[in-house]
Design an enzyme around this catalytic site. Structure first.
Site, PDB file in Angstrom:
ATOM      1  N   ASP A   1       0.749  -1.179   0.058  1.00 44.80           N
ATOM      2  CA  ASP A   1      -0.038   0.149  -0.035  1.00 44.80           C
ATOM      3  C   ASP A   1       0.863   1.261   0.041  1.00 44.80           C
ATOM      4  O   ASP A   1       2.057   1.231  -0.564  1.00 44.80           O
ATOM      5  CB  ASP A   1      -0.871  -0.004   1.252  1.00 44.80           C
ATOM      6  CG  ASP A   1      -2.296   0.297   0.919  1.00 44.80           C
ATOM      7  OD1 ASP A   1      -2.399   1.578   0.446  1.00 44.80           O
ATOM      8  OD2 ASP A   1      -3.328  -0.309   1.037  1.00 44.80           O
TER       9      ASP A   1
ATOM     10  N   HIS B   1      -4.118   6.107   2.636  1.00 43.99           N
ATOM     11  CA  HIS B   1      -4.632   4.878   2.157  1.00 43.99           C
ATOM     12  C   HIS B   1      -4.270   3.654   2.795  1.00 43.99           C
ATOM     13  O   HIS B   1      -4.935   2.802   3.274  1.00 43.99           O
ATOM     14  CB  HIS B   1      -4.490   4.783   0.584  1.00 43.99           C
ATOM     15  CG  HIS B   1      -5.349   3.783   0.032  1.00 43.99           C
ATOM     16  ND1 HIS B   1      -4.993   2.404  -0.083  1.00 43.99           N
ATOM     17  CD2 HIS B   1      -6.585   3.733  -0.753  1.00 43.99           C
ATOM     18  CE1 HIS B   1      -5.714   1.623  -0.672  1.00 43.99           C
ATOM     19  NE2 HIS B   1      -6.597   2.204  -1.140  1.00 43.99           N
TER      20      HIS B   1
ATOM     21  N   SER C   1     -10.935  -0.981  -2.385  1.00 45.99           N
ATOM     22  CA  SER C   1      -9.714  -0.911  -1.354  1.00 45.99           C
ATOM     23  C   SER C   1     -10.140  -1.111   0.103  1.00 45.99           C
ATOM     24  O   SER C   1      -9.439  -1.475   0.786  1.00 45.99           O
ATOM     25  CB  SER C   1      -9.251   0.611  -1.315  1.00 45.99           C
ATOM     26  OG  SER C   1      -8.525   0.539  -2.552  1.00 45.99           O
TER      27      SER C   1
END
Length: 778
Positions: free
Chosen positions: A152, A221, A561
């Site tokens: 990530d 994220h 996600s």
């Protein structure tokens, strides 16, 4: 003569520039990945790196510097380096090279959710007493020695989601590291966050990740996905007071290892492969990967870094969970569809972020949805105007453009100090741009009328904005047209729970079938992916902050996600209960125990209200509790996937290079064909090219992982026009017979005009093992 000389000099300069340009073109190099299949068992990592250098040197001119960007030497063999097209072609023809391809750039697929899943499990068991019942608290117990790795954007280690309070030291099997950087060192890791690596490329790369080689997350994220998968419980978490509750991961006792492969330009394939290589060697149990290719870029399995890396991870018994992509609701948009990957779609949960509209007079409030911290008075006292009524006199202005609030079409004097009503369609200028322009033009609030339902609640922070559907706007327009001076107000957001129906398939979630092979049903499973509250960096760089407030340590995000780490957390719990299970066994446990109904006790729908199919949700909504006790499993190993590659079209030579874990005498069957892919021992069944008057038979094998002496009986749910026969109809498991096979024959009388879906369910009266199937004529 002077003129002629001048022309000659000019021509010489042009010739020189053209020559330099041609030379630069000839020397132009891109980063290429050279994939060499499985790492030879007898080779050390050092030996493999030397082999890679020698191969690279063999095609590089002597005067040029030879440099490896990455050397893959643990889980598989290969490297990344800068090459010209000619050099790449030369390497591709060398013995032992499986594929050579330009380094692709992939993109990210971007509290209440876990409580909601537990409620859905309770609903399922109440309707079918005894079905897949488990310890209600079991989904959050155990797992202390289970390690979830994430590829990530990095991690913000100071987040309370990564507190190791109460955790014990990890048993000695972790080989990873916590890298040192200017803003990160080993003290940032603990017993929760046990590893962090970064794969920032060198300065010469056209796609540098960050200016520093640090695993610190400046995007947010990675912090969000890591806390969703395995974050520690944090009480009183919220997004600036909205969605207050306890935020926790699906496997709060699991450990986290972060592999930073993404930056401002995306996620390079060479970094993704380097992270896979390290994660395999480090000793992770589950990999959660919330990124992938676009639905419009379809690399084959031997040129897709995620397919390559995940194959070798699964070969080493590492479970790989990937997001399905955000290119829905278009058909055939699912990515990360290799059969050794568990592919996750996204659903809503039973929480809505309601921002209502109060109208003047005796009108009822109109329910809207958005996230805003409106400071408008709660009484309807602000002038209200429809965009079309504010149309300017310019030649470019039309009723259509003004009604959709294209700012150049509006008379700014008419909207100043008013709440503006705007229609909005999918192809319009983005909502955020329109809202910002209206705010800058003097509007005090905006009501957006959407032509179709979108499950995501957009965040507008301190500016009063809400969104309603076209159907709900009828009352609003009736009121505006009924009075000379319409007034209204927009109320601040409140979180409404127990919203029905939920779950629904999110509009953005990528759909099946897979464009690579319709004989594997993808996606596999669905999980919450809309407005998910999870950890966030305490940095002004990563999010907008309402005026007068400090950055929140939590944020609300949507995308596959967000659904992917939900399933990764469940997979970690299943792994902790069954440490010797293969990735296929874990996938089977998750898929065959999935939920197929919403909290209205009806079948799942999309967020537009249409009936959802397995092309939308796979086997259904993940059930964290039932997955721990599946009863039976569909198992598969590396050799099954090699047979899949044979049937897909790869030859024996290529497949032997890809894997060295099988018998030396492995050969592709002579009758290999894409039709035989349907025989892979998968928890779902997909049959393509079934024509009228035809029959097709597939085989499956079930392994008993429950009570030793037990009998399962089959039931079939089939659509009209399809005959489905299962032989045998009963499976009697004993101490000696833990694995039994069955066959399913599908037949249709007339040609199919669309895909047909059904279910095959094995039950022992307590546990239910359910598999979806799809039949198509193409």
């Amino acid at each position: 003569m002077k003129f002629l000389l001048s022309n000659i000099v000019t021509l010489f300069h042009i010739f020189l520039l053209l020559s330099l340009a041609n030379g630069m073109e000839e020397k132009k190099k891109d980063v290429y990945i050279v994939y060499m299949g499985a790492a030879p068992l007898a080779s050390s990592p050092e030996t493999l790196t030397q082999t890679h250098l020698e191969l690279l040197t063999s095609v590089i001119k002597r005067q040029e510097q030879v440099k490896l960007i990455h050397s893959y030497k643990y889980g598989f063999s290969g490297f990344a380096a800068k090459l010209s097209k000619e050099e790449a072609l030369a390497i591709s023809q060398k013995q032992g090279v499986v594929s050579v391809f330009v380094d692709p750039i992939y993109q990210l697929h971007t509290t209440r959710s876990w409580d909601f899943l537990q409620l859905q499990n309770s609903l399922e068991t109440s309707l079918t007493p005894g079905a897949n019942e488990g310890d209600a608290g079991s989904s959050s117990t155990g797992a202390e020695d289970t390690i979830i790795g994430l590829l990530d954007t990095g991690i913000w280690p100071e987040s309370p989601s990564f507190s190791d309070k109460g955790m014990k030291p990890l048993k000695k099997r972790w080989n990873g590291t916590c890298v040192k950087a200017d803003d990160f060192n080993s003290s940032n890791c603990n017993m929760k966050l046990i590893g962090a690596r970064s794969y920032a490329t060198d300065d010469s790369s056209p796609f540098p990740l960050t200016s520093t080689n640090s695993p610190r997350d400046e995007d947010g994220h990675g912090t969000h996905t890591a806390s969703t998968a395995a974050g520690s419980a944090v009480s009183d978490a919220s997004y600036y007071g909205v969605a207050t509750g306890t935020a926790k991961g699906g496997s709060p006792n699991s450990r986290i290892a972060m592999y930073k492969v993404c930056g401002d330009f995306g996620c390079s394939g060479s970094s993704i492969l380097a992270a896979f290589d390290d994660a395999i060697a480090d000793g992770v149990d589950v990999l959660s990967i919330s990124l992938g290719a676009s639905a419009f870029f379809r690399p084959d399995f031997n040129t897709d870094p995620i397919a390559i890396g995940s194959f070798h991870a699964v070969e080493k018994n590492v479970m790989v969970v990937c997001s399905a992509g955000n290119d829905g609701p278009s058909a055939e948009s699912v990515v990360n569809a290799a059969p050794w990957i568990l592919t996750v779609a996204a659903t809503t949960i039973d929480r809505k972020f309601e921002s209502d509209i109060a109208l003047g007079g005796n009108n009822d409030a109109i329910k809207g949805e958005a996230i805003n911290f409106s400071i408008l008075d709660k009484s309807p006292m602000y002038p209200l105007i429809y965009g079309e009524s504010a149309k300017s006199n310019s030649n470019s202005s039309t009723d259509q453009s003004a009604s959709h609030c294209e700012v150049e079409s509006l008379d700014l004097k008419k909207i100043k100090g008013k709440i503006v009503v705007c229609k909005h369609s999918e192809d319009d200028t983005s909502k955020s741009i329109i809202v910002d322009q209206l705010k800058d033009s003097g509007a005090i609030g905006v009501i957006l009328v959407n032509d179709q339902l979108k499950s995501i609640a957009s965040a507008y922070l301190d500016f009063p904005v809400t969104e309603i559907l076209l159907q709900a706007a009828e009352e609003l327009f009736t009121y505006i047209n009924s009075t000379k001076k319409p007034v209204a107000t927009i109320l601040p957001t409140i979180a409404v729970t127990n919203y029905k129906p939920a779950p629904q398939i999110a509009y953005f979630s990528s759909r099946g079938p897979s464009s690579q092979t319709k004989n594997i049903l993808k996606p596999d499973i669905a999980a919450p992916g809309v407005n998910i509250l999870a950890g966030w960096p305490l940095s002004n760089l990563s999010s907008n902050v309402p005026p007068g407030q400090k950055p929140s340590g939590f944020n609300l995000l949507s995308g596959t996600s967000m659904s992917c780490p939900h399933v990764a957390g469940v997979a970690a719990n299943v792994k902790s209960w069954n440490p010797n299970w293969s990735p296929a066994a874990i996938r089977s446990a998750i898929m065959t125990t999935a939920i197929l109904m919403n909290n209205n006790k009806t079948q799942l729908t999309t967020d537009s209200g249409s009936i959802a199919t397995p092309y939308d949700f796979g086997a259904g909504e993940v059930n964290p509790t039932a997955a721990l006790q599946p009863g039976l499993i569909y198992d598969a190993g590396p050799e099954d996937y090699l047979l899949f590659l044979c049937n897909y079209g790869y030859n024996t030579t290529t497949i032997k290079a890809i894997s060295n874990s099988t018998l030396a005498g492995f050969e592709c069957p002579k009758n290999s064909s894409k039709d035989l892919i349907s025989n892979l021992n998968y928890p779902s069944i997909a049959i393509s090219n079934l024509q009228g008057q035809e029959k097709k038979t597939v085989s499956r094998a079930l392994t008993n992982v429950g009570a030793e002496e037990i009998t399962y009986t089959v039931s079939v749910q089939s659509p009209v026009g399809v005959d489905v026969k299962v032989v045998p109809e009963k499976l009697q498991f004993t101490k000696k017979n833990k694995k039994l096979t069955y066959q399913v024959t599908f037949s249709i009388k007339d040609s199919l005009t669309s895909e047909l879906f059904g279910w095959i369910t094995w039950s022992n009266g307590k546990q239910r093992v359910r598999s979806p199937y799809v039949i198509s004529s193409k």
